[in-house]
Motif scaffolding. Structure first.
Motif, PDB file in Angstrom:
ATOM      1  N   ALA A  87      43.969 -27.531  78.327  1.00  0.00           N
ATOM      2  CA  ALA A  87      43.949 -27.353  79.783  1.00  0.00           C
ATOM      3  C   ALA A  87      43.063 -26.176  80.169  1.00  0.00           C
ATOM      4  O   ALA A  87      42.277 -26.253  81.123  1.00  0.00           O
ATOM      5  CB  ALA A  87      45.370 -27.144  80.301  1.00  0.00           C
ATOM      6  N   LYS A  91      39.697 -25.782  82.565  1.00  0.00           N
ATOM      7  CA  LYS A  91      39.720 -24.848  83.691  1.00  0.00           C
ATOM      8  C   LYS A  91      38.499 -23.940  83.709  1.00  0.00           C
ATOM      9  O   LYS A  91      38.036 -23.521  84.771  1.00  0.00           O
ATOM     10  CB  LYS A  91      40.991 -24.003  83.619  1.00  0.00           C
ATOM     11  N   ARG A 102      40.823 -32.039  87.036  1.00  0.00           N
ATOM     12  CA  ARG A 102      41.985 -31.295  87.522  1.00  0.00           C
ATOM     13  C   ARG A 102      43.274 -32.068  87.265  1.00  0.00           C
ATOM     14  O   ARG A 102      44.306 -31.481  86.924  1.00  0.00           O
ATOM     15  CB  ARG A 102      41.831 -30.982  89.012  1.00  0.00           C
ATOM     16  N   ILE A 103      43.210 -33.387  87.439  1.00  0.00           N
ATOM     17  CA  ILE A 103      44.378 -34.224  87.143  1.00  0.00           C
ATOM     18  C   ILE A 103      44.707 -34.147  85.656  1.00  0.00           C
ATOM     19  O   ILE A 103      45.867 -34.010  85.259  1.00  0.00           O
ATOM     20  CB  ILE A 103      44.116 -35.686  87.564  1.00  0.00           C
ATOM     21  N   THR A 106      46.249 -30.737  84.786  1.00  0.00           N
ATOM     22  CA  THR A 106      47.663 -30.659  85.149  1.00  0.00           C
ATOM     23  C   THR A 106      48.522 -31.434  84.154  1.00  0.00           C
ATOM     24  O   THR A 106      49.615 -30.998  83.778  1.00  0.00           O
ATOM     25  CB  THR A 106      47.887 -31.205  86.569  1.00  0.00           C
ATOM     26  N   LEU A 109      48.988 -29.354  81.122  1.00  0.00           N
ATOM     27  CA  LEU A 109      49.955 -28.281  81.361  1.00  0.00           C
ATOM     28  C   LEU A 109      51.382 -28.818  81.315  1.00  0.00           C
ATOM     29  O   LEU A 109      52.287 -28.157  80.805  1.00  0.00           O
ATOM     30  CB  LEU A 109      49.687 -27.616  82.714  1.00  0.00           C
ATOM     31  N   ARG A 110      51.582 -30.014  81.874  1.00  0.00           N
ATOM     32  CA  ARG A 110      52.917 -30.624  81.812  1.00  0.00           C
ATOM     33  C   ARG A 110      53.346 -30.835  80.360  1.00  0.00           C
ATOM     34  O   ARG A 110      54.497 -30.605  79.995  1.00  0.00           O
ATOM     35  CB  ARG A 110      52.925 -31.968  82.549  1.00  0.00           C
ATOM     36  N   LEU A 146      52.537 -23.779  85.400  1.00  0.00           N
ATOM     37  CA  LEU A 146      52.355 -25.153  85.879  1.00  0.00           C
ATOM     38  C   LEU A 146      52.644 -25.244  87.374  1.00  0.00           C
ATOM     39  O   LEU A 146      51.855 -25.820  88.139  1.00  0.00           O
ATOM     40  CB  LEU A 146      53.273 -26.103  85.114  1.00  0.00           C
ATOM     41  N   LYS A 149      49.951 -23.557  89.400  1.00  0.00           N
ATOM     42  CA  LYS A 149      48.756 -24.391  89.478  1.00  0.00           C
ATOM     43  C   LYS A 149      48.943 -25.524  90.478  1.00  0.00           C
ATOM     44  O   LYS A 149      48.011 -25.896  91.202  1.00  0.00           O
ATOM     45  CB  LYS A 149      48.442 -24.957  88.089  1.00  0.00           C
ATOM     46  N   GLN A 150      50.141 -26.073  90.553  1.00  0.00           N
ATOM     47  CA  GLN A 150      50.423 -27.186  91.458  1.00  0.00           C
ATOM     48  C   GLN A 150      50.610 -26.736  92.906  1.00  0.00           C
ATOM     49  O   GLN A 150      50.671 -27.564  93.805  1.00  0.00           O
ATOM     50  CB  GLN A 150      51.675 -27.930  90.988  1.00  0.00           C
TER      51      GLN A 150
END
Length: 243
Positions: A87, A91, A102-103, A106, A109-110, A146, A149-150
């Motif tokens: 990730a 970035k 970006r999707i 994320t 990160l999940r 996470l 970031k969201q």
């Protein structure tokens, strides 16, 4: 449980001990890149005879019953760090991540949060107190990052960052001087994110003096903090512009 499991989980590959989160900050180094993590996982699987079979891939789960030595915990840790470093690589692309990236970022990160949570749960059962605290701090930091970031659930993000800080402060009271310095650095690195989340939930305001101090920080958390701050200032300036 095997005696080797009682060893510090930070002594991976006989490297110089340092906190697990600190290693994630060095993702740009080839040694801790996602490629390295993938290669290390392959070696661990082979040495543990924990391969996933030939032909159709079928993942073998790691749970409390599976862990007979510390290397099984290393597998879970490297799964988290591989997702995290992947990730971070997206970035830091020169032009920045596009919408698709970006999707993907994320999603990575999940996955890092998922494995960090599993790691903390297993360390609570199989590790000693210090290992358990480190793993809890690691997982809390991942969860907070996470959510940061969201750009949602700021209160939950704040809670996780504060939990990580509390764990590191507690760990900083033990061990040698080098460990205390490392844990203190982790606490300081968390401060910009904690201040920004507190600002978003209305618990405090960000002052100019705090921004000057924040510039001394390092790491992914600081990068996210600055990005959010710049976006916030830009939004405010647009609202104040005459139409």
């Amino acid at each position: 449980m095997a005696k080797g499991t009682e060893a510090s989980l930070r002594e991976i590959d006989n490297t110089k001990p340092e906190t697990m989160d600190r290693r994630t900050r060095n993702f740009q180094s080839m040694y801790y890149s996602w490629r390295y993590c993938s290669a290390r996982l392959r070696r661990l699987y082979k040495s543990l005879k924990f391969t996933h079979g030939r032909g159709k891939y079928s993942r073998r789960n790691i749970n409390e019953a599976t862990i007979t030595e510390v290397r099984f915990l290393h597998v879970v840790l490297y799964m988290a760090e591989r997702a995290w470093s992947h990730a971070m690589e997206k970035k830091t692309l020169p032009e920045g991540p596009n919408a698709h990236q970006r999707i993907y970022l994320t999603g990575r990160l999940r996955k890092a949060v998922k494995w960090a949570t599993v790691f903390a749960q297993l360390c609570a059962i199989k590790g000693d107190l210090r290992n358990s605290l480190e793993a809890e701090a690691y997982a809390s930091y991942m969860k907070g990052t996470l959510l940061f970031k969201q750009e949602k659930n700021w209160d939950t993000a704040l809670t996780n960052f504060e939990k990580a800080r509390a764990f590191y402060e507690k760990l900083g009271k033990f061990g040698g001087l080098e460990d205390q310095v490392l844990y203190r650095a982790r606490v300081e690195e968390l401060e910009p994110s904690i201040k920004y989340c507190a600002h978003k939930v209305g618990r405090s305001s960000i002052k100019a003096s705090e921004l000057l101090n924040a510039e001394k920080m390092e790491g992914p958390a600081y990068d996210l903090f600055i990005a959010k701050l710049e976006a916030s200032f830009f939004s405010s300036s647009v609202m104040l512009m005459p139409h």
